[in-house]
Design a protein around this motif. Structure first.
Motif, PDB file in Angstrom:
ATOM      1  N   LYS A 119     -59.806 -24.210  -0.296  1.00 37.24           N
ATOM      2  CA  LYS A 119     -60.625 -24.826  -1.137  1.00 37.24           C
ATOM      3  C   LYS A 119     -61.568 -26.095  -0.194  1.00 37.24           C
ATOM      4  N   ASP A 120     -60.506 -26.567   0.518  1.00 39.77           N
ATOM      5  CA  ASP A 120     -61.038 -27.853   1.387  1.00 39.77           C
ATOM      6  C   ASP A 120     -62.129 -27.313   2.423  1.00 39.77           C
ATOM      7  N   ILE A 121     -61.887 -25.892   2.821  1.00 37.17           N
ATOM      8  CA  ILE A 121     -62.590 -25.424   4.053  1.00 37.17           C
ATOM      9  C   ILE A 121     -63.713 -24.660   3.594  1.00 37.17           C
ATOM     10  N   GLY A 122     -63.775 -24.322   2.484  1.00 36.41           N
ATOM     11  CA  GLY A 122     -64.720 -23.400   1.817  1.00 36.41           C
ATOM     12  C   GLY A 122     -64.346 -21.923   2.309  1.00 36.41           C
ATOM     13  N   LEU A 123     -63.092 -21.537   2.332  1.00 34.96           N
ATOM     14  CA  LEU A 123     -62.793 -20.309   2.574  1.00 34.96           C
ATOM     15  C   LEU A 123     -62.439 -19.550   1.141  1.00 34.96           C
ATOM     16  N   GLN A 124     -63.093 -18.490   0.883  1.00 39.60           N
ATOM     17  CA  GLN A 124     -62.928 -17.603  -0.095  1.00 39.60           C
ATOM     18  C   GLN A 124     -61.590 -16.859  -0.005  1.00 39.60           C
ATOM     19  N   LEU A 125     -60.408 -17.002  -0.789  1.00 40.17           N
ATOM     20  CA  LEU A 125     -59.552 -16.048  -0.660  1.00 40.17           C
ATOM     21  C   LEU A 125     -59.404 -14.703  -1.134  1.00 40.17           C
ATOM     22  N   GLN A 126     -60.515 -14.234  -1.822  1.00 40.43           N
ATOM     23  CA  GLN A 126     -60.788 -12.927  -2.330  1.00 40.43           C
ATOM     24  C   GLN A 126     -61.500 -12.305  -0.915  1.00 40.43           C
ATOM     25  N   GLY A 127     -60.688 -11.265  -0.332  1.00 44.48           N
ATOM     26  CA  GLY A 127     -61.215 -10.612   0.848  1.00 44.48           C
ATOM     27  C   GLY A 127     -60.724 -11.241   2.200  1.00 44.48           C
ATOM     28  N   ALA A 128     -59.985 -12.384   2.186  1.00 49.57           N
ATOM     29  CA  ALA A 128     -59.662 -13.219   3.349  1.00 49.57           C
ATOM     30  C   ALA A 128     -58.460 -12.349   4.314  1.00 49.57           C
ATOM     31  N   SER A 129     -58.599 -12.381   5.395  1.00 55.24           N
ATOM     32  CA  SER A 129     -57.732 -11.544   6.135  1.00 55.24           C
ATOM     33  C   SER A 129     -56.592 -12.369   6.480  1.00 55.24           C
ATOM     34  N   VAL A 130     -55.266 -11.893   6.362  1.00 57.14           N
ATOM     35  CA  VAL A 130     -53.903 -12.440   6.738  1.00 57.14           C
ATOM     36  C   VAL A 130     -53.037 -11.704   7.902  1.00 57.14           C
ATOM     37  N   ALA A 131     -52.346 -12.507   8.483  1.00 58.89           N
ATOM     38  CA  ALA A 131     -51.543 -12.098   9.478  1.00 58.89           C
ATOM     39  C   ALA A 131     -50.092 -12.910   9.420  1.00 58.89           C
ATOM     40  N   VAL A 132     -49.160 -11.858   9.083  1.00 57.85           N
ATOM     41  CA  VAL A 132     -47.936 -12.771   8.811  1.00 57.85           C
ATOM     42  C   VAL A 132     -46.753 -12.384  10.002  1.00 57.85           C
TER      43      VAL A 132
END
Length: 421
Positions: free
Chosen positions: A211-224
């Motif tokens: 929220k603070d950096i304006g990143l939409q989680l819908q569709g955001a890419s993740v590496a674990v």
């Protein structure tokens, strides 16, 4: 703003040196007396134990283990026990110190501790693992207890190991003592929601940071990196929020699919024994950290993001589900690149927060529903993140320094109130 951190050196910095440097960095922004800082830079107590274990073939092996208690100014110490062949005293000392500051950021009435045994648990039968677990508890039983030091699971330990240890402590003291350890099976006093707490708490602060950096989680890419309990839970919960998990890894290797991995199938492969059986979408494990993703979650061991690879990190958010994955030199580089690092003492504090809930339930004999546990965890993690973010903005520092500042100030005030400084 550039952080005033040391530049690269030929000396590889270990975790104990890392945490001491992090303490010094935070101290520069606090009006804490030097003697208080020096107390915080060292553990109060370090126990080395050697204990025999009978193996299945009848032979006796002697194992070396540790229990380190860093600071108990605020309350009894708290921290996990790891079984890993690479466990060293310096590593356990560092982890105990991070636990103090993790508890401080979370506002828990604990100091930090950590334990470990130098062993490859995968080489043991179940019977050998049980005897090892009980032998370790017998060796450290004099220094732990519900009002002294409360262990919990960590790397390659689990609820069953905690159950054996709790039973051993209870037998030694002649009374059922569930509050001596957390992360136990629910049937003997474990808390609902504990197994997912570290990953769930991590996702909560990722959502706030996004929220603070304006990143939409819908569709955001993740590496674990690290597909153990915390990494797996974080991946599942982020997928539920609409994120696309494109890469995961464990000790056997890494998977990558830019269009998104089939997470349920990845989990089935992992649970069947080999993550790489998922399919041919394999990359070198070191490449995973440098993928062009929105969110990177290091959830394995310490010291994986260094001055050498930090310039190639592309994620917008690095959320440290592991302890100590980023070196101080890498911190400076990532900060200069505008990458938000959610530090371990905040990002993975969900585990110790729900361990605290479990301890409270054990002491009061009043047990909560999973929904209540998760709701309490959500409130606690959001509150902790907002406090850290506010402190970082106020002092123009990175989130790690802000988190250490909050925790160190709290520990200092407790030491002052008790007349230590």
């Amino acid at each position: 703003m550039s952080l005033s951190l040391p530049r690269s050196s030929t000396h590889a910095q270990g975790p104990y040196e890392m945490v001491q440097e992090q303490i010094e960095r935070a101290a520069e922004h606090l009006g804490i007396p030097r003697n208080a800082v020096e107390i915080m830079k060292r553990p109060k107590r370090a126990l080395i134990v050697h204990f025999p274990v009978r193996m299945d073939d009848g032979t006796i092996r002697v194992f070396e283990g540790y229990r380190v208690q860093h600071n108990d100014a605020i309350g009894p110490t708290k921290g996990g026990i790891r079984f890993h062949p690479g466990v060293t005293l310096d590593e356990v000392k560092a982890l105990s110190m991070w636990m103090t500051f993790k508890c401080g950021v979370a506002g828990l009435p604990y100091g930090g501790a950590k334990g470990g045994v130098a062993v490859d648990p995968h080489s043991l039968s179940e019977g050998e693992l049980e005897r090892l677990s009980r032998g370790y508890m017998e060796a450290v039983a004099q220094v732990v207890g519900p009002d002294k030091d409360i262990p919990a699971p960590d790397l390659y330990t689990n609820p069953q190991v905690m159950g054996w240890m709790m039973d051993t402590f209870s037998r030694l003291h002649g009374t059922f003592t569930p509050g001596v350890i957390t992360g136990k099976p629910v049937v003997i006093g474990g808390s609902l929601g504990r197994s997912d707490a570290t990953g769930r708490g991590c996702v909560t602060v990722i959502a706030e940071a996004a929220k603070d950096i304006g990143l939409q989680l819908q569709g955001a890419s993740v590496a674990v990196q690290g597909f153990g309990n915390a990494g797996r839970t974080a991946a599942k919960l982020l997928a539920d929020l609409g994120c696309k998990v494109v890469a995961v890894s464990d000790s056997k290797g890494a998977l990558y699919d830019p269009s998104g991995l089939d997470l349920p199938r990845v989990i089935r492969a992992k649970e069947a024994g080999n993550l790489l059986d998922y399919g041919p979408q394999r990359i070198d494990s070191s490449e995973l950290l440098e993928l062009d993703v929105d969110i990177l979650i290091p959830a394995a061991l310490e010291g994986v993001i260094t001055g050498a690879n930090a310039p190639r990190i592309k994620a917008r958010i690095v959320a440290e589900a592991a302890n100590g994955p980023t070196t101080p030199e890498a911190d400076r580089i990532l900060y200069d690149q505008g990458i938000m690092v959610i530090p371990d003492i905040l990002a993975n504090s969900g585990g110790v927060t729900v361990s605290y809930f479990e301890w409270v339930q054990n002491l009061t004999n009043d047990y909560w529903s999973e929904d209540e546990v998760n709701q309490r965890l959500q409130r606690a993690m959001v509150k902790a993140y907002r406090h850290v973010r506010q402190t970082a903005d106020q002092h123009q520092v990175d989130l790690r320094t802000a988190a250490f500042m909050i925790a160190m100030q709290r520990v200092y005030e407790a030491m002052k109130a008790r007349g230590w400084v």
